[in-house]
Design a protein around this motif. Structure first.
Motif, short mmCIF file in Angstrom:
data_model
loop_
_atom_site.label_atom_id
_atom_site.label_comp_id
_atom_site.label_asym_id
_atom_site.label_seq_id
_atom_site.Cartn_x
_atom_site.Cartn_y
_atom_site.Cartn_z
N ASN A 24 0.84 -1.19 0.00
CA ASN A 24 0.00 0.00 0.00
C ASN A 24 0.88 1.25 0.00
O ASN A 24 1.57 1.52 0.98
CB ASN A 24 -0.92 -0.02 1.23
N LEU A 25 0.85 1.98 -1.10
CA LEU A 25 1.67 3.20 -1.22
C LEU A 25 0.78 4.44 -1.15
O LEU A 25 1.17 5.51 -1.67
CB LEU A 25 2.43 3.18 -2.56
N SER A 26 -0.39 4.31 -0.52
CA SER A 26 -1.35 5.41 -0.67
C SER A 26 -2.21 5.70 0.54
O SER A 26 -3.30 6.26 0.41
CB SER A 26 -2.25 5.11 -1.86
N ALA A 51 10.31 8.63 -4.18
CA ALA A 51 10.14 7.63 -3.10
C ALA A 51 9.63 6.31 -3.68
O ALA A 51 10.10 5.23 -3.32
CB ALA A 51 9.18 8.18 -2.05
N VAL A 52 8.66 6.40 -4.60
CA VAL A 52 8.13 5.18 -5.23
C VAL A 52 9.25 4.41 -5.92
O VAL A 52 9.38 3.20 -5.78
CB VAL A 52 7.01 5.52 -6.23
N THR A 53 10.11 5.14 -6.63
CA THR A 53 11.23 4.50 -7.33
C THR A 53 12.16 3.79 -6.35
O THR A 53 12.50 2.62 -6.52
CB THR A 53 12.03 5.55 -8.14
N ARG A 54 12.53 4.51 -5.27
CA ARG A 54 13.44 3.94 -4.28
C ARG A 54 12.83 2.69 -3.64
O ARG A 54 13.48 1.66 -3.47
CB ARG A 54 13.71 4.96 -3.17
N ILE A 55 11.56 2.79 -3.29
CA ILE A 55 10.89 1.66 -2.64
C ILE A 55 10.86 0.45 -3.57
O ILE A 55 11.23 -0.66 -3.18
CB ILE A 55 9.46 2.05 -2.20
N LEU A 56 10.44 0.65 -4.82
CA LEU A 56 10.33 -0.49 -5.74
C LEU A 56 11.69 -1.10 -6.07
O LEU A 56 11.81 -2.32 -6.22
CB LEU A 56 9.58 -0.08 -7.01
N GLU A 57 12.74 -0.26 -6.12
CA GLU A 57 14.08 -0.81 -6.35
C GLU A 57 14.47 -1.73 -5.20
O GLU A 57 14.96 -2.85 -5.41
CB GLU A 57 15.10 0.32 -6.52
N ALA A 58 14.22 -1.28 -3.97
CA ALA A 58 14.56 -2.09 -2.80
C ALA A 58 13.67 -3.34 -2.74
O ALA A 58 14.16 -4.45 -2.48
CB ALA A 58 14.39 -1.26 -1.54
N ILE A 84 7.86 4.87 -14.61
CA ILE A 84 8.59 4.29 -13.47
C ILE A 84 8.13 2.85 -13.25
O ILE A 84 8.92 1.92 -13.18
CB ILE A 84 8.35 5.14 -12.20
N LEU A 85 6.82 2.64 -13.20
CA LEU A 85 6.29 1.31 -12.87
C LEU A 85 6.67 0.27 -13.91
O LEU A 85 6.92 -0.89 -13.59
CB LEU A 85 4.76 1.39 -12.72
N ASN A 86 6.78 0.70 -15.18
CA ASN A 86 7.12 -0.24 -16.26
C ASN A 86 8.52 -0.82 -16.13
O ASN A 86 8.87 -1.77 -16.82
CB ASN A 86 6.96 0.42 -17.63
N ARG A 87 9.31 -0.23 -15.21
CA ARG A 87 10.67 -0.75 -15.02
C ARG A 87 10.70 -1.94 -14.07
O ARG A 87 11.74 -2.57 -13.88
CB ARG A 87 11.57 0.35 -14.45
N PHE A 88 9.57 -2.26 -13.44
CA PHE A 88 9.57 -3.26 -12.37
C PHE A 88 8.65 -4.43 -12.68
O PHE A 88 7.65 -4.25 -13.38
CB PHE A 88 9.17 -2.60 -11.04
N PRO A 89 8.98 -5.63 -12.19
CA PRO A 89 8.16 -6.82 -12.45
C PRO A 89 6.94 -6.89 -11.53
O PRO A 89 6.73 -7.84 -10.80
CB PRO A 89 9.11 -7.98 -12.15
N LEU A 90 6.12 -5.86 -11.59
CA LEU A 90 4.90 -5.79 -10.78
C LEU A 90 3.88 -6.80 -11.29
O LEU A 90 3.71 -6.95 -12.51
CB LEU A 90 4.30 -4.39 -10.86
N ALA A 91 3.21 -7.48 -10.37
CA ALA A 91 2.11 -8.37 -10.78
C ALA A 91 0.93 -7.52 -11.23
O ALA A 91 0.25 -7.84 -12.21
CB ALA A 91 1.71 -9.27 -9.63
#
Ligand SMILES: O=C(O)c1[nH]c(=O)[nH]c(=O)c1Cl
Length: 311
Positions: free
Chosen positions: A127-129, A145-152, A180-187
């Motif tokens: 939950n980021l919101s 912050a979203v970028t940093r969190i998703l990288e970690a 930003i989100l397209n860089r991550f393997p989000l379900a």
């Protein structure tokens, strides 16, 4: 006619479930959702340690929806992991969602390590919101912050994980956050959380409706639907096809569920209407959605998913 769907490779018998924070605080509430027509459940956003939340009154129904400033009351992540662990044994083959939220990247990572150390086999919703912790901004509006969190997060966690985002109101913001989100393997991406820091007034009493934060709180219900549909449709067009979408916001009937799917949602979550009507709402919404599909000649949701026409 089938309303089944799939998220992160897991199959669900239905495409309607609760939104995190509603009917998911206690084992009793989760049991009720588990025994209803809901596809599955997501737990109340859990923190590392239990939280009382904000002073009451902290939720109020309003003419077109609701306002809340709960303040993340929850029994702590261990409680929900224990509940889901038992549910996985009792109803094997069903996939559950656990929502969690830290107050900084370190806490997010600690929460995910706790999930990894458990026998949880379902889907994590980060939950980021949350708009209602005094002094804490909605992380989803801070793109760095979203970028940093998703990288970690994705350095550590390899199992299915989606994120709950606040509503965005600017097309350039959709472009920026989607890149930003397209860089991550989000379900998946779950859009939207409540509209943060609205204010509802009781004119007779000349007062706000809820106690925390001078009455400022997250707005849900019918007010939210145009914003929710816009976020679902905008993200569907911008996100990689590998990132699915959960549509949340403003659902009151089967046609609203249909509209979310038409905009691109693979699963639809309900909050305010569930709070007001109880778990019987899942049977009603499923029946109404099937009626809309029958009337239009659709046998499954993939036949119209994301097919919203523009003029
Ligand atoms: O006040 C809350 O607990 C809360 N309320 C919301 O409307 N969304 C959230 O994500 C949370 Cl965490």
């Amino acid at each position: 006619i089938s309303t089944r769907t799939h998220i992160a490779g897991f199959n669900f018998d239905n495409c309607i479930m609760n939104a995190a924070g509603v009917y998911d605080y206690s084992a009793e509430e989760l049991d009720a959702v588990q025994q209803s027509a809901a596809a599955t459940f997501v737990t109340k956003s859990a923190t590392l340690v239990p939280r009382e939340g904000n002073p009451e009154p902290r939720y109020c129904n309003t003419p077109y929806g609701s306002i809340n400033s709960m303040g993340l009351p929850n029994f702590g992540l261990a409680y929900y992991l224990d509940y889901v662990s038992a549910a996985q044994r009792q109803v094997p083959g069903k996939t559950y969602f656990v929502s969690l939220t830290g107050f900084n990247v370190e806490e997010d990572i600690a929460l995910l390590r706790q999930v990894q150390a458990s026998d949880f086999e379902g889907i994590v919703e980060l939950n980021l919101s949350c708009p209602n912790v005094p002094g804490k901004p909605q992380t989803g509006y801070d793109f760095e912050a979203v970028t940093r969190i998703l990288e970690a997060v994705f350095d550590l966690y390899r199992a299915p994980l989606g994120i709950k985002l606040p509503p965005y109101f600017d097309l350039v913001h959709f472009d920026q956050i989607a890149a930003i989100l397209n860089r991550f393997p989000l379900a998946y991406v779950n859009s939207v959380n409540s509209i943060g820091n609205g204010l509802c007034v009781d004119a007779a009493a000349e007062s706000v409706l809820i106690k925390p934060k001078q009455g400022f709180g997250g707005i849900g219900g019918a007010y939210l639907k145009p914003t929710a549909l816009a976020n679902v449709f905008a993200f569907r067009q911008r996100l990689n096809s590998s990132i699915q979408i959960i549509g949340t916001g403003g659902v009151q009937n089967g046609t609203d569920v249909f509209e979310h799917i038409l905009c691109g949602a693979d699963m639809v979550q309900v909050g305010t209407v569930l709070h007001q009507e109880g778990v019987a709402v899942f049977e009603r919404l499923t029946r109404e959605l099937k009626a809309v599909m029958a009337q239009k000649g659709y046998g499954g949701i993939d036949e119209f998913k994301g097919r919203l026409k523009t003029l």
